[in-house]
Motif scaffolding. Structure first.
Motif, PDB file in Angstrom:
ATOM      1  N   TYR A 113     -20.847  34.544  35.973  1.00 56.01           N
ATOM      2  CA  TYR A 113     -20.410  35.337  34.820  1.00 56.01           C
ATOM      3  C   TYR A 113     -18.910  35.633  34.914  1.00 56.01           C
ATOM      4  O   TYR A 113     -18.171  35.491  33.929  1.00 56.01           O
ATOM      5  N   LEU A 114     -18.464  36.029  36.095  1.00 63.70           N
ATOM      6  CA  LEU A 114     -17.041  36.312  36.294  1.00 63.70           C
ATOM      7  C   LEU A 114     -16.216  35.039  36.175  1.00 63.70           C
ATOM      8  O   LEU A 114     -15.124  35.042  35.574  1.00 63.70           O
ATOM      9  N   GLN A 115     -16.711  33.950  36.722  1.00 64.03           N
ATOM     10  CA  GLN A 115     -16.012  32.667  36.611  1.00 64.03           C
ATOM     11  C   GLN A 115     -15.805  32.282  35.149  1.00 64.03           C
ATOM     12  O   GLN A 115     -14.716  31.852  34.749  1.00 64.03           O
ATOM     13  N   GLN A 116     -16.842  32.465  34.344  1.00 65.78           N
ATOM     14  CA  GLN A 116     -16.738  32.132  32.919  1.00 65.78           C
ATOM     15  C   GLN A 116     -15.721  33.021  32.217  1.00 65.78           C
ATOM     16  O   GLN A 116     -15.011  32.562  31.307  1.00 65.78           O
ATOM     17  N   ALA A 117     -15.624  34.275  32.641  1.00 64.43           N
ATOM     18  CA  ALA A 117     -14.632  35.175  32.039  1.00 64.43           C
ATOM     19  C   ALA A 117     -13.222  34.685  32.331  1.00 64.43           C
ATOM     20  O   ALA A 117     -12.347  34.684  31.444  1.00 64.43           O
ATOM     21  N   PHE A 118     -12.975  34.259  33.552  1.00 62.84           N
ATOM     22  CA  PHE A 118     -11.652  33.730  33.897  1.00 62.84           C
ATOM     23  C   PHE A 118     -11.387  32.402  33.195  1.00 62.84           C
ATOM     24  O   PHE A 118     -10.252  32.131  32.772  1.00 62.84           O
ATOM     25  N   GLU A 119     -12.405  31.558  33.088  1.00 60.36           N
ATOM     26  CA  GLU A 119     -12.239  30.287  32.381  1.00 60.36           C
ATOM     27  C   GLU A 119     -11.881  30.505  30.915  1.00 60.36           C
ATOM     28  O   GLU A 119     -11.054  29.771  30.347  1.00 60.36           O
ATOM     29  N   SER A 120     -12.493  31.504  30.305  1.00 58.51           N
ATOM     30  CA  SER A 120     -12.178  31.825  28.917  1.00 58.51           C
ATOM     31  C   SER A 120     -10.722  32.251  28.769  1.00 58.51           C
ATOM     32  O   SER A 120     -10.022  31.823  27.833  1.00 58.51           O
ATOM     33  N   LYS A 121     -10.229  33.059  29.698  1.00 58.09           N
ATOM     34  CA  LYS A 121      -8.830  33.472  29.644  1.00 58.09           C
ATOM     35  C   LYS A 121      -7.893  32.305  29.954  1.00 58.09           C
ATOM     36  O   LYS A 121      -6.811  32.197  29.373  1.00 58.09           O
ATOM     37  N   ALA A 122      -8.301  31.433  30.849  1.00 53.99           N
ATOM     38  CA  ALA A 122      -7.478  30.266  31.156  1.00 53.99           C
ATOM     39  C   ALA A 122      -7.273  29.417  29.913  1.00 53.99           C
ATOM     40  O   ALA A 122      -6.170  28.907  29.659  1.00 53.99           O
ATOM     41  N   HIS A 123      -8.333  29.273  29.122  1.00 59.21           N
ATOM     42  CA  HIS A 123      -8.217  28.506  27.874  1.00 59.21           C
ATOM     43  C   HIS A 123      -7.330  29.237  26.870  1.00 59.21           C
ATOM     44  O   HIS A 123      -6.478  28.622  26.208  1.00 59.21           O
ATOM     45  N   ALA A 124      -7.499  30.555  26.759  1.00 62.05           N
ATOM     46  CA  ALA A 124      -6.713  31.320  25.795  1.00 62.05           C
ATOM     47  C   ALA A 124      -5.228  31.325  26.144  1.00 62.05           C
ATOM     48  O   ALA A 124      -4.374  31.378  25.255  1.00 62.05           O
ATOM     49  N   PHE A 125      -4.891  31.230  27.428  1.00 59.82           N
ATOM     50  CA  PHE A 125      -3.504  31.324  27.879  1.00 59.82           C
ATOM     51  C   PHE A 125      -2.893  29.960  28.208  1.00 59.82           C
ATOM     52  O   PHE A 125      -1.818  29.897  28.810  1.00 59.82           O
ATOM     53  N   LYS A 126      -3.530  28.873  27.836  1.00 60.02           N
ATOM     54  CA  LYS A 126      -3.107  27.549  28.302  1.00 60.02           C
ATOM     55  C   LYS A 126      -1.732  27.131  27.794  1.00 60.02           C
ATOM     56  O   LYS A 126      -1.082  26.272  28.397  1.00 60.02           O
ATOM     57  N   GLU A 127      -1.232  27.704  26.696  1.00 60.79           N
ATOM     58  CA  GLU A 127       0.069  27.309  26.140  1.00 60.79           C
ATOM     59  C   GLU A 127       1.190  28.242  26.565  1.00 60.79           C
ATOM     60  O   GLU A 127       2.348  28.010  26.194  1.00 60.79           O
TER      61      GLU A 127
END
Length: 479
Positions: free
Chosen positions: A173-187
């Motif tokens: 669950y925590l990993q998915q939360a970080f992955e979601s932020k990684a996608h949102a901040f990719k640019e």
């Protein structure tokens, strides 16, 4: 906790040391009563760990079923024992498991607590009074074919496995939360840092992807440790020789326990080794320490990146959870990362305890498994909760400060490293020195000295060129 000191309405029970009155209101007996008196240590009864109580019930039910199949226990007693165990497994009677989690005797008090509660409840099911052990006995029937030395470590492993499974879910669950932020901040381009000094550009998405990646590796490590917990010594009895059991009992009871728990358990190939060896607990504790290191390192980063908000790094914003000071108005602290780091510190200490306790076993038995269990269960529970609050109360609501990120890149002396392939190391060194001495930006100095044109500089500083490998030729071809 059930009151063990009540004297009204008692029954007399006898053990090796003599006869004692036991309150009629409780399912436990004289062995448990003495343990409660002897081990008034933590004020934490074993019922505080329901996974352990359920595991004990599952083991006792499996033993009764295996003993019946082998002709050692009649059907009436078997059914009563199994029914009592099923009730405990469903959450009933846990308040009668009253011995302290830290106890001498290598877990004997815990095993006897279970034997007595199950026996007295089974007696009720059969229509008898509590304590009428002539009809069904805690040792002779409930503990048939068993010893504390195989029941207790097996129960510890089952309980740890369940706790680890919940931690795995929380980590994902925590990993998915970080992955979601990684996608949102990719640019979002920013400066990476080494030794707290500016290094070279990267994206905020790459930074958050690392946190997700570390957790993924920790999950793999924990999964491997869980597999070690599946090898048990049930049927080993006292020291691993299987004395007082049917030759087929160990294999049969292990299969029965696998069926009752839904966990693929296996009987240890060397039961003498398995009875004295605590390496599975050491491996689990090591995996938990690794998770704690990851979480604390990540929380340290989150606190640094959000520091300020104006006088620090301030590249991200953590969600405000509560007022931060009784004297400084408007102050908001990173309380969730702070709490999770404290969980990590506790886990580090628990790991040391597990290591000492595992090492301290002598000859054919380790007498210190109670403190191993207490330490592991605290680590498992607190890490699981820490992952959840970090995801829900912090990571999911993190926002970025794009202007602060952009400024950190444009004003950073470290930017010169990215331009080294175009202007050369010597020129880059001079530019870095001048930027530091004058306070001017790297880009500003390069344009002033004509090292690159404005268009060449703009092209060279395109994000896709700054955050991935490129040969010099590929770099120049993009300009």
């Amino acid at each position: 906790m059930t009151d063990c000191t009540a004297t009204a309405h008692t029954r007399l029970e006898k053990d090796l040391l003599g006869t004692r009155p036991v309150p009629d209101s409780v399912y436990f007996g004289v062995h448990t009563l003495r343990a409660v008196e002897n081990f008034d240590i933590t004020a934490t009864p074993i019922s505080n760990y329901p996974d352990l109580i359920r595991a004990l019930a599952q083991i006792k039910a499996s033993a009764a079923q295996a003993n019946h199949a082998l002709g050692a226990l009649d059907a009436v007693k078997k059914e009563a024992i199994v029914q009592a165990c099923r009730e405990i497994e469903s959450g009933q009677h846990h308040d009668h498991f009253v011995v302290d989690v830290i106890q001498g005797g290598a877990g004997t008090s815990t095993n006897m607590n279970a034997n007595e509660v199950i026996a007295n409840r089974a007696l009720e099911i059969l229509g008898h009074e509590r304590g009428q052990y002539a009809f069904l006995h805690p040792n002779e029937d409930v503990n048939l074919g068993q010893s504390t030395n195989d029941v207790y470590p097996t129960a510890l492993k089952l309980a740890a496995y369940q706790g680890a499974a919940r931690l795995l879910t929380a980590l994902e669950y925590l990993q998915q939360a970080f992955e979601s932020k990684a996608h949102a901040f990719k640019e979002l381009l920013k400066m990476g840092r080494t030794q707290l000094q500016e290094a070279v550009p990267m994206t905020l998405g790459q930074e958050f992807a690392v946190y997700a990646g570390m957790i993924a590796k920790d999950r793999h490590c924990l999964t491997e440790a869980m597999q070690e917990l599946c090898e048990i010594n049930l049927g080993a009895t006292a020291i691993g020789t299987g004395i007082n059991t049917h030759p087929r009992y160990a294999k049969l009871v292990t299969r029965q326990l696998s069926s009752n728990t839904g966990i693929s358990l296996r009987s240890a190939p060397n039961l003498i080794l398995a009875t004295q060896d605590c390496s599975a607990f050491v491996q689990l504790s090591s995996a938990l320490k690794r998770i704690a290191v990851t979480l604390s390192k990540t929380c340290n980063d989150l606190r640094l990146l959000s520091s300020g908000p104006r006088a620090g790094i301030g590249e991200i914003n953590l969600p405000p959870r509560q007022a931060g000071s009784s004297i400084m108005p408007g102050k908001v602290n990173p309380v969730i990362p702070e709490a999770v780091s404290q969980i990590a510190f506790e886990v580090f200490g628990n790991d040391v305890t597990v290591s000492f306790a595992a090492e301290a076993g002598q000859l054919q038995l380790n007498a210190f498994e109670p403190i191993i269990a207490h330490s592991l269960y605290k680590s498992l529970r607190h890490l699981q909760r820490g992952c959840m609050i970090l995801a829900d109360y912090c990571v999911e609501a993190i926002t970025a400060n794009p202007q602060r990120l952009a400024d950190s890149v444009s004003q950073s002396i470290g930017l010169v490293t990215a331009l080294n392939p175009l202007i050369g190391y010597a020129a880059a060194t001079d530019i870095a020195k001048q930027a530091h001495e004058t306070g001017k930006g790297v880009a500003e100095l390069i344009l002033e000295q004509g090292l690159l044109s404005a268009n060449e500089l703009a092209q060279a500083l395109r994000p896709e060129l700054l955050i991935a490998p490129r040969t010099v030729n590929e770099f120049e071809q993009t300009l």
